[in-house]
Design a protein around this motif. Structure first.
Motif, short mmCIF file in Angstrom:
data_model
loop_
_atom_site.label_atom_id
_atom_site.label_comp_id
_atom_site.label_asym_id
_atom_site.label_seq_id
_atom_site.Cartn_x
_atom_site.Cartn_y
_atom_site.Cartn_z
N ILE A 214 55.51 26.56 33.07
CA ILE A 214 54.81 27.24 34.16
C ILE A 214 53.44 26.61 34.29
CG2 ILE A 214 55.96 29.48 33.94
CD1 ILE A 214 53.45 30.38 32.39
N ASN A 215 52.95 26.62 35.50
CA ASN A 215 51.61 26.10 35.73
C ASN A 215 50.89 27.07 36.66
OD1 ASN A 215 49.35 24.31 36.69
ND2 ASN A 215 50.39 22.99 35.20
N TYR A 216 49.80 27.62 36.17
CA TYR A 216 49.01 28.58 36.93
C TYR A 216 47.60 28.07 37.14
CZ TYR A 216 52.36 32.44 36.97
OH TYR A 216 53.45 33.22 37.23
N GLU A 217 46.98 28.54 38.22
CA GLU A 217 45.56 28.26 38.43
C GLU A 217 44.80 29.58 38.49
OE1 GLU A 217 43.35 25.04 40.97
OE2 GLU A 217 43.57 26.84 42.21
N PHE A 218 43.73 29.65 37.72
CA PHE A 218 42.91 30.85 37.63
C PHE A 218 41.58 30.62 38.35
CE2 PHE A 218 45.83 30.71 34.20
CZ PHE A 218 46.24 32.02 34.02
N THR A 219 41.06 31.66 38.96
CA THR A 219 39.77 31.57 39.64
C THR A 219 38.88 32.73 39.17
OG1 THR A 219 40.79 30.60 41.60
CG2 THR A 219 38.58 31.52 41.87
N LEU A 220 37.70 32.39 38.72
CA LEU A 220 36.67 33.39 38.40
C LEU A 220 35.62 33.33 39.49
CD1 LEU A 220 37.05 35.04 35.81
CD2 LEU A 220 37.87 32.73 35.40
N SER A 221 35.35 34.46 40.12
CA SER A 221 34.36 34.50 41.19
C SER A 221 33.18 35.36 40.78
CB SER A 221 34.99 35.08 42.47
OG SER A 221 36.09 34.28 42.86
N GLY A 222 32.01 34.75 40.74
CA GLY A 222 30.81 35.47 40.35
C GLY A 222 29.76 35.38 41.44
N GLN A 223 28.52 35.22 41.03
CA GLN A 223 27.41 35.19 41.99
C GLN A 223 26.46 34.09 41.56
OE1 GLN A 223 26.55 37.10 44.85
NE2 GLN A 223 25.04 35.46 44.90
N ILE A 277 23.37 29.33 38.32
CA ILE A 277 24.46 30.11 37.72
C ILE A 277 25.72 29.88 38.55
CG2 ILE A 277 25.26 32.43 37.14
CD1 ILE A 277 22.12 33.14 37.20
N PRO A 278 26.82 29.43 37.92
CA PRO A 278 28.04 29.12 38.69
C PRO A 278 28.62 30.37 39.36
CG PRO A 278 28.12 28.12 36.51
CD PRO A 278 26.96 29.07 36.51
N ASP A 279 29.05 30.20 40.63
CA ASP A 279 29.64 31.34 41.33
C ASP A 279 31.16 31.25 41.43
OD1 ASP A 279 29.79 29.34 43.17
OD2 ASP A 279 28.82 30.43 44.80
N GLU A 280 31.73 30.07 41.16
CA GLU A 280 33.19 29.97 41.18
C GLU A 280 33.67 28.91 40.21
OE1 GLU A 280 35.90 30.42 44.81
OE2 GLU A 280 36.04 28.29 44.34
N VAL A 281 34.57 29.31 39.34
CA VAL A 281 35.17 28.37 38.41
C VAL A 281 36.69 28.53 38.49
CG1 VAL A 281 35.44 27.75 35.97
CG2 VAL A 281 33.18 28.31 36.87
N LYS A 282 37.37 27.38 38.59
CA LYS A 282 38.83 27.38 38.60
C LYS A 282 39.33 26.60 37.39
CE LYS A 282 39.32 27.48 43.67
NZ LYS A 282 40.29 28.57 43.89
N SER A 307 41.29 42.18 35.55
CA SER A 307 40.96 41.66 36.87
C SER A 307 39.46 41.38 36.99
CB SER A 307 41.40 42.63 37.96
OG SER A 307 40.74 43.86 37.78
N VAL A 308 38.70 41.85 36.03
CA VAL A 308 37.25 41.59 36.02
C VAL A 308 36.86 41.14 34.61
CG1 VAL A 308 34.95 42.57 36.29
CG2 VAL A 308 36.78 43.27 37.85
N VAL A 309 36.24 39.99 34.51
CA VAL A 309 35.78 39.46 33.23
C VAL A 309 34.29 39.17 33.36
CG1 VAL A 309 35.99 37.58 31.55
CG2 VAL A 309 38.02 38.37 32.78
N GLU A 310 33.49 39.77 32.52
CA GLU A 310 32.04 39.58 32.58
C GLU A 310 31.51 39.77 34.02
OE1 GLU A 310 29.75 38.93 30.06
OE2 GLU A 310 31.39 39.47 28.69
N LYS A 311 31.98 40.81 34.65
CA LYS A 311 31.57 41.17 36.02
C LYS A 311 32.03 40.18 37.10
CE LYS A 311 27.36 42.05 34.41
NZ LYS A 311 25.91 42.08 34.52
N CYS A 312 32.85 39.20 36.70
CA CYS A 312 33.40 38.26 37.68
C CYS A 312 34.84 38.66 37.99
CB CYS A 312 33.38 36.84 37.12
SG CYS A 312 31.71 36.24 36.83
N ASP A 313 35.25 38.45 39.24
CA ASP A 313 36.63 38.76 39.63
C ASP A 313 37.56 37.65 39.14
OD1 ASP A 313 35.80 41.05 40.97
OD2 ASP A 313 35.26 39.87 42.74
#
Lengths: 407, 407
Positions: A214-223, A277-282, A307-313
């Motif tokens: 399996i191959n998944y892509e994850f996205t963390l969205s912060g500010q 401060i990074p706002d999006e990491v994939k 669904s939320v890690v360190e206040k990031c979605d």
């Protein structure tokens, strides 16, 4: 019955010239000038031992030496194309070994009832024209042919696979394709592309199948925010959240079966500036195991992520999956019998990477033989397997073809 | 004594046109066509209120309205250049506020002994020609002038700052530079560029100094390998090692003083392919605190890092450091007194980002005033400070200049 060290060495050296990077490896994209030169050498050598050569509509080459009876052929071969700055063994060693087995059968006048067909599959790597395993995929109904012909070269704008096919001189007729009626069995020899056989001092890998993945892509969205002005409690740092998520995934997956392999190979960070401060990491997660149940456990870990890690979605999506493919057990047993016949150390193994044989198994009995990759290196110029190891592989292939012939 | 809301709003709107991105922000690189248009508007408006305008050899502009006595001038201003797709407040608000304070003094005929000089510093952002704070740096002996003139534009090959300076029409004489003899004090108003003032509902930040900072780059070196073939125990995964290291750094730095801010804003991964185990990952660490002892504790954490993490080699190097800069306490007190005079909520604060004033403090008494940045946004098009807040800042600046004048 044994293949020739001198002839194996000569074949490896000769084919290493086509696309030579002068740095130990090759760049030989499918249907490129370098690949066409390699094909010409293949055809010349196969015709020299009395093979009849035809190609099908995807430019797959079939070089057949006749058997003594009117039976379906036994097929063996692999691919000749490489990735950019690839090595001298991935793919081509399967072609060379099949050539050498056929040449030994001819020169030693070894009797065989079935015809022996040495096959070259077009565009296994998908390095210029995506996807990988294109032609075996078309033949086995995995890919739509018209879409494949329209595939555009990654490095030449507007240049399609169809155009390359027409220009190659190797486009033949659809009726020449491998079919269940024509084929008694197919055996593909390949380098392991991993470190297991070398590390365990094993000569021959008896390939039971190809691992599901399996191959998944994850996205963390912060500010985003200024590194110098945003107090820690106000932050929604997507990179820190990604680091925590990667750690969590490792911790959980390490609890599963020890044969599971999983990798985060790719990460991107926005805006990727040291003072912001990074706002999006994939990032990606590739996970492979032969047992579907273990893959299901991996999926359960993914689904257990908050669904939320360190206040990031945190969101994720499936990039692709592949089910585990099992090779024909009778053929797997014959490979094992052959390895034992020569007294070569051997073990059963599952393939992590994909191979043409994993598509062919859908239409014909099929299996694979692995030989060690030194250091586990592959898809790079230092990819290496000593001639001695290659020869052992060719001998096992030869013996397997003859066992199949006897049945 | 109060500045004019209408005039402030007009100035903000007018200067927002020079380099307007049409998406709420500006791109106004130093000495660009857009910046020269903004300078012309500045000169026109300052001459209209009776200021004498000169420039120095780095194209810094000094617009002076005379005082009633033969005294050193009181300086106030900031910069007019922006980053690419920056906002309408960073830098320019300090210029506008100083203009508005001067215009209020002139229009209200407020008596003042000292001349008032509104100053525009050239190339604070370093967005086209590095480094940031170039011209204040040259004047204060931080940077070598010849090297600065040779600085090449990031976006125009071969085009130097020296050429841009010659072509600008704003290159003046070295004798016009600000000096300790000419200057009684310097006050720079700026947006906070962070979320603290808004979050705490504070009108005015009384800037005590600029935080010391360190910036390090870390490298994890592992071994590449195929994601599908390399068993977990054989791996030297540089990205997993980086995730662990980032986590370790967070855990340790979180134990230090709560005012410490630190950021990993940038990460790179090689070869960054989803099916390849990463062999090299680099990431940055930016850490800032007003107290040198805390910065030393950060260094101790860095030095405590193991040299091997998850079988990958960990190395690091210092990118740069900056010592904490303290502004002139008497001036800081006058800013506080002024804020209280108007009944504005206020707090003392340290600046995270660098500003021209942090260089000027080396040669003249200096301080800064912060106004809130909505959402903490800066260096982006949504950077915003309401006119009401800008006006409060201008009023505090005006009052501070008058308090300085009284002394």
């Amino acid at each position: 019955m044994a293949c020739s060290f001198v002839r194996m060495e000569d074949k490896i050296k000769t084919f290493s010239k086509f696309g030579d990077t002068k740095k130990g490896g090759i760049t030989r994209f499918s249907l490129s000038e370098e690949a066409l030169a390699a094909r010409a050498e293949f055809v010349r050598r196969m015709e020299a031992i009395g093979a009849a050569v035809v190609t099908d509509d995807m430019a797959n080459i079939y070089a057949t030496i006749p058997g003594t009876e009117d039976l379906p052929a036994i097929y063996s071969g692999s691919h000749m194309d490489s990735v950019r700055q690839g090595g001298n063994y991935d793919g081509i060693l399967g072609v060379i070994s099949a050539m050498e087995a056929a040449e030994t059968i001819v020169s030693e006048k070894i009797p065989h009832k079935h015809p022996i067909t040495v096959v070259v599959w077009t565009n296994e790597e998908g390095a210029r024209f995506e996807p990988a395993m294109m032609s075996s995929g078309v033949i086995c109904g995995k890919f739509d042919k018209a879409s494949m012909l329209a595939s555009v070269a990654k490095d030449i704008p507007g240049y399609t696979f169809g155009e390359a096919l027409e220009a190659s001189g190797y486009k033949g007729e659809e009726k020449n394709r491998i079919t269940p009626e024509k084929c008694a069995a197919l055996v593909e020899l390949h380098i392991e592309q991993g470190p297991v056989l070398e590390a365990e001092n094993i000569d021959i890998g008896i390939v039971e199948g190809v691992c599901g993945m399996i191959n998944y892509e994850f996205t963390l969205s912060g500010q985003a925010g200024h590194a110098g002005t945003t107090p820690m409690p106000y932050r929604r740092d997507a990179l820190y959240a990604a680091a925590k998520t990667i750690q969590y995934i490792h911790d959980e997956l390490d609890k599963l079966d020890k044969k599971l392999v999983y990798t985060t190979g790719k990460i991107s960070c926005h805006p990727n500036i040291h003072t912001i401060i990074p706002d999006e990491v994939k990032f990606t997660l590739d996970a492979r195991h032969q047992d579907t149940d273990v893959i299901k456990q991996v999926l359960a870990v993914i689904e257990s992520l908050p669904s939320v890690v360190e206040k990031c979605d945190l969101t994720y999506e499936k990039a692709w999956t592949r089910n585990t493919v099992a090779f024909t057990p009778e053929l797997v047993n014959l490979v094992e019998k052959s390895a034992k016949e020569y007294g070569y150390t051997n073990r059963r193994i599952y393939s992590g990477p994909g191979h043409d044989a994993q598509f062919l198994i859908d239409i014909v009995p099929a299996t694979m033989i692995f030989v060690p990759s030194i250091g586990g290196h592959s898809h790079c110029e230092i990819e290496y397997t000593p001639v001695e190891s290659c020869l052992k592989g060719a001998n096992v292939l030869l013996q397997t073809l003859l066992y199949i012939d006897e049945k």
